[in-house]
Design a protein around this motif. Structure first.
Motif, PDB file in Angstrom:
ATOM      1  N   UNK A  89      -8.589  52.418  -9.128  1.00  0.00           N
ATOM      2  CA  UNK A  89      -7.227  51.950  -8.839  1.00  0.00           C
ATOM      3  C   UNK A  89      -6.737  52.371  -7.463  1.00  0.00           C
ATOM      4  N   UNK A  90      -6.216  51.423  -6.680  1.00  0.00           N
ATOM      5  CA  UNK A  90      -5.601  51.792  -5.403  1.00  0.00           C
ATOM      6  C   UNK A  90      -4.276  52.517  -5.597  1.00  0.00           C
ATOM      7  N   UNK A  91      -3.700  52.404  -6.783  1.00  0.00           N
ATOM      8  CA  UNK A  91      -2.422  53.076  -7.026  1.00  0.00           C
ATOM      9  C   UNK A  91      -2.649  54.529  -7.439  1.00  0.00           C
ATOM     10  N   UNK A  92      -3.546  54.740  -8.397  1.00  0.00           N
ATOM     11  CA  UNK A  92      -3.720  56.096  -8.931  1.00  0.00           C
ATOM     12  C   UNK A  92      -4.865  56.848  -8.265  1.00  0.00           C
ATOM     13  N   UNK A  93      -5.819  56.133  -7.683  1.00  0.00           N
ATOM     14  CA  UNK A  93      -7.020  56.793  -7.166  1.00  0.00           C
ATOM     15  C   UNK A  93      -8.012  57.148  -8.261  1.00  0.00           C
ATOM     16  N   UNK A  94      -7.684  56.803  -9.509  1.00  0.00           N
ATOM     17  CA  UNK A  94      -8.599  57.062 -10.621  1.00  0.00           C
ATOM     18  C   UNK A  94      -9.118  55.757 -11.194  1.00  0.00           C
ATOM     19  N   UNK A  95      -9.795  55.864 -12.328  1.00  0.00           N
ATOM     20  CA  UNK A  95     -10.317  54.667 -12.975  1.00  0.00           C
ATOM     21  C   UNK A  95      -9.147  53.880 -13.568  1.00  0.00           C
ATOM     22  N   UNK A  96      -9.331  52.586 -13.676  1.00  0.00           N
ATOM     23  CA  UNK A  96      -8.248  51.761 -14.204  1.00  0.00           C
ATOM     24  C   UNK A  96      -8.792  50.691 -15.127  1.00  0.00           C
TER      25      UNK A  96
ATOM     26  N   UNK B 271      -2.662  43.495  -0.519  1.00  0.00           N
ATOM     27  CA  UNK B 271      -3.352  44.700  -1.026  1.00  0.00           C
ATOM     28  C   UNK B 271      -2.383  45.837  -1.323  1.00  0.00           C
ATOM     29  N   UNK B 272      -1.294  45.494  -1.972  1.00  0.00           N
ATOM     30  CA  UNK B 272      -0.265  46.493  -2.280  1.00  0.00           C
ATOM     31  C   UNK B 272      -0.516  47.161  -3.630  1.00  0.00           C
ATOM     32  N   UNK B 273      -0.070  48.379  -3.746  1.00  0.00           N
ATOM     33  CA  UNK B 273      -0.357  49.186  -4.920  1.00  0.00           C
ATOM     34  C   UNK B 273       0.254  48.687  -6.220  1.00  0.00           C
ATOM     35  N   UNK B 274       1.293  47.865  -6.148  1.00  0.00           N
ATOM     36  CA  UNK B 274       1.908  47.339  -7.373  1.00  0.00           C
ATOM     37  C   UNK B 274       1.403  45.938  -7.694  1.00  0.00           C
ATOM     38  N   UNK B 275       0.376  45.479  -6.983  1.00  0.00           N
ATOM     39  CA  UNK B 275      -0.076  44.094  -7.158  1.00  0.00           C
ATOM     40  C   UNK B 275      -0.811  43.911  -8.482  1.00  0.00           C
TER      41      UNK B 275
ATOM     42  N   UNK C 255      -4.513  44.190  -5.879  1.00  0.00           N
ATOM     43  CA  UNK C 255      -4.905  44.573  -4.519  1.00  0.00           C
ATOM     44  C   UNK C 255      -6.425  44.580  -4.375  1.00  0.00           C
ATOM     45  N   UNK C 256      -7.105  44.988  -5.439  1.00  0.00           N
ATOM     46  CA  UNK C 256      -8.576  45.003  -5.382  1.00  0.00           C
ATOM     47  C   UNK C 256      -9.098  43.572  -5.338  1.00  0.00           C
ATOM     48  N   UNK C 257      -8.488  42.675  -6.115  1.00  0.00           N
ATOM     49  CA  UNK C 257      -8.890  41.266  -6.060  1.00  0.00           C
ATOM     50  C   UNK C 257      -8.642  40.723  -4.641  1.00  0.00           C
ATOM     51  N   UNK C 258      -7.496  41.095  -4.075  1.00  0.00           N
ATOM     52  CA  UNK C 258      -7.211  40.690  -2.697  1.00  0.00           C
ATOM     53  C   UNK C 258      -8.240  41.226  -1.718  1.00  0.00           C
TER      54      UNK C 258
ATOM     55  N   UNK D  34       4.282  48.677  -2.706  1.00  0.00           N
ATOM     56  CA  UNK D  34       3.284  49.740  -2.864  1.00  0.00           C
ATOM     57  C   UNK D  34       3.633  50.675  -4.009  1.00  0.00           C
ATOM     58  N   UNK D  35       4.765  50.425  -4.644  1.00  0.00           N
ATOM     59  CA  UNK D  35       5.092  51.178  -5.846  1.00  0.00           C
ATOM     60  C   UNK D  35       6.088  52.301  -5.651  1.00  0.00           C
ATOM     61  N   UNK D  36       6.470  52.897  -6.775  1.00  0.00           N
ATOM     62  CA  UNK D  36       7.533  53.897  -6.792  1.00  0.00           C
ATOM     63  C   UNK D  36       7.148  55.159  -6.019  1.00  0.00           C
ATOM     64  N   UNK D  37       5.893  55.590  -6.154  1.00  0.00           N
ATOM     65  CA  UNK D  37       5.453  56.822  -5.497  1.00  0.00           C
ATOM     66  C   UNK D  37       5.565  56.711  -3.990  1.00  0.00           C
TER      67      UNK D  37
END
Lengths: 578, 578
Positions: free
Chosen positions: A79-86, A167-171, A193-196, A397-400
């Motif tokens: 995940x581009x948002x969490x940096x972990x698996x999604x 490629x935004x984190x909330x995409x 974002x990964x699909x993008x 890009x999300x709340x964070x």
């Protein structure tokens, strides 16, 4: 469903397709499959937008069969948002259609050589991949319209909007529903974002001419299916509450429980919540000649959705979910259903996670960009994302990230993913799930609200830390298994309360595949999925320090109950001890 | 220097001052003290902008004495940029003055009740704290001018610009130099944002009427001081290179070595680098009646700085450092010294880390916002921060966040802090420091360039992984100790090459404090500082996964040497095994 389609978007001369047998992945579906492929093939420290990340689409084990509720599609990646698996999953038609086309998974791999945008068409005749830069920066609705014009109305689309291209984190990634509307989203974690980053705008699926998948033991499957359907129909949540009012039936319930996060998690009740409740929403939908009871995919019998028409009776969006109504509603102090529905439509069109965007607007309000309660200003903020402005890039890009850009301390995220519609101080079981799920804050990863608030599967007092660890653990295990079947998670209400309905689910899988799984095997599957996911995250750099809520939940007292989140840190660290 | 000044900015009725004995912290200075206070008093999982974070200013053990080069101020906190512990240090007058005022540290604690902006005035008569909202959103130059008008020209200022008030991740804290210009910055890690979150715009120091600190054994101190000065004067780097050309003498050296990161770390040489070299810069400064040899604080004898005048001979900024010239120069494909000097001035005025900002502009260029090499466009980008636009908020939050907002994969950061001016593929020792320092990517944390490129303290081949772990380990230990003395890190060149100069440093400390420290004790101090810092970071959620360079350094081959970063991950994990 014994093939895997691999598309190397970085190949010389354009994307290259390879069709391979499922091989070592045979027998896995949905989340079990996406998480297995990601954990085996994606380097945990790779950049989420780089060549080494993979985007995996997998229908569930029972998708494409006649089994009711089997239409969930799992989408996996780093995940581009969490940096972990999604694993992010979506309803709509895609899972059923993809399964009938014979695919256990589609895997997008590599990195494009240039910024050409592609569409992928999969039907009974095979796969074709075509560049189509006319799709650039279109919203999901326009993309689907263009695909319909080109390929007819028997198709199903999996697409991204502007947010994914940026490629935004909330995409999110949109899947079309039965009416070919891009309303069902793999919302969470920035999968869009990964699909993008793979240069793919849309995957067009057409299962015309393909047969329904057939069971190894058709009679046993038919018998189990009937018990399954009966079980879903007789449970009050899946048989009555969800069909009548949709998920938004929860607004009044959570508000009454004092666990409805209001104005960026400041208090647990929203004075005017009845204006946006499921009951009000359903009445309005019917009054405007929409529908209040509707399924998102073939084979759905719970029918939790609906059609939301605008004041002129024209289609605006599907019935917004509870979490969406909360995120753009109470969380922002907004009590106007039309504004919320428009925000839902904009999110779906731009390809944005409604939970993340609502939380982000809440953080922007906390930062003072716009006042709490100002619906028009909130709509304008979300429109910034569609326009691709700099502010839009922040918000999308999300709340964070929005919190960082505006120097806000009260940012409700875990692993950088926004908390959904249940305050963890007043619903402590869901707080445990938010804190510990490998996915980041995610109510669907272990929906303790069921037992804390709805008294499904027993009752655990939501205001006490007692029993929440066991509750969340068991639900996270069960959910990981359910997410692998392709089943809509709402089946869990009936499965938790009715042993024979749970057994029917196992019987269907056994009859379909010629297996002899027991309930223990299902739990073992759930555990193995979680174990894979946790191991990926550890390699990606996560520790127990990331299995925590933001500290304000332990410090700020929530009205009306005067509670903080009191589950101990050392107890949170035992969730995955089984 | 036996008192600690604690200011609770969150007290009822406005900031409250408490002066306490150094107590358990007695005998520590600089980085040893800031890191000890932060690791003992700041919860590792707190929000960096919240009430629980503390901002600690500490002069070094020898600051405020007659010892040459003892003017470094350490600034410590939990970093809003990295999420880990931070010690950022600065030259200028502050450390000397603060030490003479008798303070081992100033600690800003708590969270303001409102958004009133304060100035803190400390002189021989005591401490006063006054609200002054007329300072809001002023740049550092204007702030200092106002303080000068109010308090005269004997003062020293520690202040933040617009970036710190906006609580941005690249925000620095400015210290004035001998000419009362805000040109010396604790740049790294967003310490300015923490000062902003405490509601403090400026700390005004005045040591008029205070005595020089006196040694326990004045004669021994005097003797050691002379050996010390002689050692610094006779070493070719501290006695000749740095005085003549400043740190920018390194441009030609690193370019020749093929380790000069050019256009966002794409190649290791910049064709037109001689146009921005230290030699060219010094000649231009002299031609324009500036100076090419100048100290930043009383007692500096290396005099690595200078005065950069504009085309009309008017003061523009201090002599930009090598890392600044690189960040805004070669890293962005820019070879115009006047543009670079203007960017340096803007960064100093807005209160921004020049390394982080140059790297950020490089990432923005990678994203296609502006072309590489376009100096005017780069200047306009940085001005966005001063204006407080949304784009400015993105850029001012640093390279990592900018990369996320614009979907860029090639983002040169470790622990979210930008890599400085040495490519880790061609200078592998510094790559080890970047990867493993608790500070995030930081050349000053263990300056292996000295031994890899300048052949100071021996020679370790920069293009081979052999020996780099030991080199970085030893330098990180030594640096943590030096950063605790208040000594400018440039003394290390002489200390590494000349045993008698190292001994003189120890002798000065011993004579001043009446101690009997040995070289082993100094190493033990360095180790204990690193241990504290590492432990804080572990509790904040860091693992070995964060002790890595971005993966493109292992995959993309760097011209001209055709190298990647080949130090093994398992070896990186041994840096702190001693």
């Amino acid at each position: 469903m014994d093939k895997i389609l691999r598309i190397d978007v970085g190949a010389e001369g354009g994307p290259k397709v390879t069709e391979v047998p499922a091989g070592e992945y045979a027998g896995l579906g949905g989340r079990a499959l996406t998480s297995m492929i990601v954990s085996k093939e994606v380097p945990p420290l790779c950049h989420p937008l780089g060549a080494d990340n993979k985007l995996v689409f997998a229908p569930g084990l029972l998708s494409g069969t006649t089994a009711a509720m089997s239409g969930r599609l799992s989408v996996g990646c780093k995940s581009p948002l969490t940096g972990g698996i999604k694993e992010s999953n979506a309803g709509g038609q895609a899972a059923q259609v993809l399964a009938r086309l014979g695919y256990a998974a589609i895997v997008l791999e590599g990195k494009p050589k240039d910024d050409t945008l592609y569409k992928i068409i999969i039907n009974k005749d095979g796969i074709s991949i075509k560049p189509d830069n006319s799709l650039k920066m279109l919203g999901n609705y326009d993309v689907v319209d263009k695909m319909k014009a080109e390929f007819g109305d028997k198709i199903t689309c999996i697409s991204i909007g502007q947010a994914g291209e940026m490629k935004l984190g909330a995409a999110s990634i949109a899947c079309t529903d039965m009416e070919l509307r891009p309303t069902r989203h793999a919302g969470r974690g920035g999968v869009g974002a990964v699909m993008g980053s793979k240069g793919v705008k849309v995957i067009v699926l057409d299962d015309s001419g393909m047969k329904m998948r057939s069971a190894k033991d058709p009679e046993a499957f038919k018998t189990a299916s009937k018990v399954w359907v009966d079980g879903l129909k007789k449970h009050p949540v899946t048989g009555e509450g969800l069909p009548a009012y949709g998920t938004n039936v929860l607004t009044n319930v959570l508000n009454e429980a004092g666990g409805y996060p209001t104005r960026n998690f400041k208090v647990g009740r929203f004075d005017t919540c009845t204006k946006i409740s499921g009951e009000t929403q359903a009445a309005l939908e019917i009054e405007r000649k929409g529908t209040a009871t509707h399924g998102c995919h073939r084979g759905c019998i719970i029918q939790c959705s609906g059609t939301y028409n605008d004041k002129n009776g024209q289609y605006l969006t599907k019935q917004p979910e509870y979490e969406t109504v909360w995120a753009h509603g109470g969380n922002c102090g907004i009590d106007d259903l039309d504004s919320i529905a428009l925000l839902d439509r904009l999110d779906d069109d731009y390809g944005l996670d409604t939970i993340e965007m609502g939380a982000t607007v809440g953080v922007a309000m906390e930062a003072g960009l716009i006042p709490f309660g100002d619906a028009e200003a909130a709509i304008n903020l979300v429109k910034e994302v569609g326009k691709g402005t700099h502010l839009g890039r922040i918000l999308g890009s999300g709340a964070g990230l929005t919190g960082k850009a505006f120097g806000v301390e009260r940012v409700p995220v875990v692993k950088n993913q926004a908390l959904p519609a249940y305050d963890p101080r007043a619903v402590m079981g869901i707080g445990v799930t938010y804190a510990t799920s490998p996915m980041g804050a995610d109510h669907t990863a272990g929906y303790a609200v069921a037992t804390n608030i709805l008294k499904v599967g027993g009752f655990v007092d939501p205001l006490s830390p007692e029993g929440q660890i066991d509750l969340s653990r068991n639900l996270q295990i069960a959910t990981a298994a359910v997410d692998s079947t392709g089943m809509c998670l709402f089946v869990a209400f009936a499965v938790l309360d009715q042993p024979e309905t749970f057994q029917a689910l196992i019987d269907m899988i056994n009859a379909f595949y010629g297996l002899k799984l027991t309930a223990d095997d299902v739990a073992a599957l759930g555990k193995s999925v979680l174990k894979n996911e946790r191991e990926f995250n550890v390699k990606a750099g996560f520790t127990s320090a990331q299995d925590r809520l933001p500290d304000f939940f332990q410090k700020e007292v929530l009205a009306p109950h005067g509670v903080t989140f009191t589950v101990k840190n050392e107890d949170l660290d035992t969730v995955f001890n089984w």
